[in-house]
Motif scaffolding. Sequence first.
Motif, mmCIF file in Angstrom:
data_model
loop_
_atom_site.group_PDB
_atom_site.id
_atom_site.type_symbol
_atom_site.label_atom_id
_atom_site.label_comp_id
_atom_site.label_asym_id
_atom_site.label_seq_id
_atom_site.Cartn_x
_atom_site.Cartn_y
_atom_site.Cartn_z
ATOM 1 N N VAL A 1 0.825 -1.215 0.000
ATOM 2 C CA VAL A 1 0.000 0.000 0.000
ATOM 3 C C VAL A 1 0.855 1.260 0.000
ATOM 4 O O VAL A 1 0.528 2.248 -0.657
ATOM 5 C CB VAL A 1 -0.943 -0.006 1.226
ATOM 6 C CG1 VAL A 1 -1.740 1.292 1.306
ATOM 7 C CG2 VAL A 1 -1.874 -1.205 1.160
ATOM 8 N N GLY A 2 1.957 1.233 0.718
ATOM 9 C CA GLY A 2 2.798 2.415 0.831
ATOM 10 C C GLY A 2 2.776 2.994 2.235
ATOM 11 O O GLY A 2 1.963 2.607 3.083
ATOM 12 N N ILE B 1 -1.711 8.184 7.260
ATOM 13 C CA ILE B 1 -2.864 9.095 7.267
ATOM 14 C C ILE B 1 -4.098 8.411 7.861
ATOM 15 O O ILE B 1 -4.767 8.963 8.745
ATOM 16 C CB ILE B 1 -3.145 9.605 5.842
ATOM 17 C CG1 ILE B 1 -2.026 10.555 5.384
ATOM 18 C CG2 ILE B 1 -4.490 10.322 5.791
ATOM 19 C CD1 ILE B 1 -2.135 10.991 3.943
ATOM 20 N N VAL B 2 -4.397 7.219 7.390
ATOM 21 C CA VAL B 2 -5.564 6.495 7.905
ATOM 22 C C VAL B 2 -5.387 6.197 9.392
ATOM 23 O O VAL B 2 -6.332 6.340 10.194
ATOM 24 C CB VAL B 2 -5.788 5.193 7.108
ATOM 25 C CG1 VAL B 2 -6.859 4.336 7.775
ATOM 26 C CG2 VAL B 2 -6.184 5.512 5.680
ATOM 27 N N MET C 1 -7.258 9.501 16.254
ATOM 28 C CA MET C 1 -7.929 10.715 16.704
ATOM 29 C C MET C 1 -9.352 10.399 17.145
ATOM 30 O O MET C 1 -9.804 10.840 18.222
ATOM 31 C CB MET C 1 -7.941 11.751 15.578
ATOM 32 C CG MET C 1 -8.726 13.013 15.890
ATOM 33 S SD MET C 1 -8.777 14.171 14.500
ATOM 34 C CE MET C 1 -9.723 13.211 13.299
ATOM 35 N N ALA C 2 -10.081 9.636 16.345
ATOM 36 C CA ALA C 2 -11.468 9.310 16.667
ATOM 37 C C ALA C 2 -11.576 8.541 17.979
ATOM 38 O O ALA C 2 -12.447 8.833 18.818
ATOM 39 C CB ALA C 2 -12.082 8.497 15.526
ATOM 40 N N THR D 1 -2.076 14.223 11.059
ATOM 41 C CA THR D 1 -2.704 13.855 9.788
ATOM 42 C C THR D 1 -2.419 14.908 8.727
ATOM 43 O O THR D 1 -2.039 14.580 7.585
ATOM 44 C CB THR D 1 -4.224 13.711 9.967
ATOM 45 O OG1 THR D 1 -4.501 12.753 10.992
ATOM 46 C CG2 THR D 1 -4.883 13.267 8.670
ATOM 47 N N VAL D 2 -2.572 16.162 9.095
ATOM 48 C CA VAL D 2 -2.309 17.262 8.164
ATOM 49 C C VAL D 2 -0.846 17.284 7.761
ATOM 50 O O VAL D 2 -0.509 17.456 6.577
ATOM 51 C CB VAL D 2 -2.718 18.608 8.807
ATOM 52 C CG1 VAL D 2 -2.362 19.771 7.883
ATOM 53 C CG2 VAL D 2 -4.208 18.618 9.131
ATOM 54 N N HIS D 3 0.039 17.090 8.733
ATOM 55 C CA HIS D 3 1.477 17.132 8.441
ATOM 56 C C HIS D 3 1.887 16.014 7.488
ATOM 57 O O HIS D 3 2.667 16.223 6.561
ATOM 58 C CB HIS D 3 2.275 17.043 9.742
ATOM 59 C CG HIS D 3 3.742 17.284 9.551
ATOM 60 N ND1 HIS D 3 4.667 17.095 10.551
ATOM 61 C CD2 HIS D 3 4.453 17.701 8.469
ATOM 62 C CE1 HIS D 3 5.871 17.384 10.093
ATOM 63 N NE2 HIS D 3 5.775 17.745 8.835
ATOM 64 N N VAL D 4 1.362 14.818 7.709
ATOM 65 C CA VAL D 4 1.711 13.705 6.824
ATOM 66 C C VAL D 4 1.266 14.003 5.397
ATOM 67 O O VAL D 4 2.014 13.765 4.435
ATOM 68 C CB VAL D 4 1.071 12.386 7.323
ATOM 69 C CG1 VAL D 4 1.250 11.281 6.273
ATOM 70 C CG2 VAL D 4 1.698 11.954 8.631
#
Length: 546
Positions: free
Chosen positions: A341-342, A348-349, A355-356, A473-476
């Motif tokens: 997948v990478g 990100i996921v 966070m949730a 998440t934003v930074h990645v």
Amino acid sequence: MILSRIDQALFDPAIKVRNFLDRFPKIYNIYMIAMCSTIAGMMFGFDISSMSAFIGTDSYINFFDNPGSTIQGFITSCMALGSFFGSIASSFVSEPFGRRFSLLVCSFFWMVGAAIQSSSQNRAQLIIGRLISGIGVGFGSSVAPIYGAELAPRKIRGLIGGLFQFSVTLGILIMFYISYGLGKIDGVASFRIAWGLQIIPGLILFTACFFIPESPRWLAKRDFWDDTEYIIAKIQAHGDKDDPDVLIEIGEIKDQLLVEESANSIGYATLFTRKYFRRTFTAISSQIWQQLTGMNVMMYYIVYVFQMAGFTGDTNLIASSIQYVLNVVMTIPALLLLDRVGRRPLLIVGAICMMAFQFGVAGTLAVHSVPWPDSGNESVNIQIPDTKMYASRGVIACCYLFVCSFASTWGVGIWVYCAEIWGDSRISQRGNALSTAANWIFNFAIGMYTPSGFKNISWKTYIIYGVFCFFMTVHVFFGFPETRGKRWEEIGQMWDENVPAWQSRSWTPIIPINPETEKAARISLEREEKRRASSVVRPSISDPSV
């Protein structure tokens, strides 16, 4: 030329160390080598669960005079403080003396620290033992991932790199069940035996270092090309030196060494020059973000978390053990997905899911918990009452799902990412040491802060970590380029061209590497090297007496 080589073998301490270690038979199966070297990660896992399993027991609390939130935070986190200094020091040992010797140093400090902890008579001795053990873990966490990356064939480099984190999770699980069983012993013998057993993985690693080969890249820097070729051929092609993958690997090492003539002038300051600053910032940030997910809250202080949810005694420890099992099991998918997948999608996921679940824990405790002033622990001052077991189960479910999210993404992904992101072997060892040191110093800070955080703001602590997960998440998305499937030179070119991170997955180099042309060039270089070497005698693995 021959005389200078003999003089080097006689008077260079690094060569003496190498020759001594090479007197023993070697294993060349890359999976066995990785299992040996990543015992350094298992040590870290042993430490986490050996502490978390006892901090809530009466024997520990009474013997160490009921440590408050601040002193318990320092006792827990001082291992990470030692690891910070060990990480910084590792490159000064790994570069001149080799990767195996650094792993020997790792195991030595770990065993000494474990012995001191096991015989602790007071808090001061326990802290000193944990600091010394931490130095060993710092060496291992900086060197083991690089060692694996330098030995592993390209196609499975992500898998081999990820085994370090898998070893951490396995160590947590094994030591937790050992500690759980020993916790049934009434008195100080419970934690003394558990901490003494930590010597065993250190002893195994110390012994294994005599039977694993040296990094071929380190040998190449020392101009031991016969040994470099021999090791690469044994690992990647069962000893076939004419295998195309072997020739390509040797050629790449030669190309890198051509630009490493200036490597002697490279220090930590080089990492912050204009050319390398972005990769240094990305690597350090990724290790810091890994700590700011709040995972170590779930590891070190899981007993506290479940006490807030209304679980005590054996029920608490059994629920905690399930989390450790999930941590191990969910690491396996990451090992398989990293090379498919990478790196970016997983990170990100994973950050979004964590966070949730952090917000889920915070929200459930905020709505359903009540004050608990007589808990007997100043860090645990709220609890969900027995009449709201559905809420307790909700907290536990969020904790479990958080751990699953971390283990399958950030747990493995960051160690692999930081080992391959540099794109320049001149700075990789020092860069990885620095980023690992950042991980440990934040590990220390979080270990110190969390008990006080629970004491002062209770459930709001989880909101802080949830917000951190949002920002990572934003930074990645904007700052972490994809490295999956890219060659070492391509990663460096990607940085030099300032390719936007969100476009890095589909980016191709300006001058793509043609495998057939490259193969032919490597074969030509190899033949020329053999012709030149035929008239020069060099000490090698086959001649350890020199």
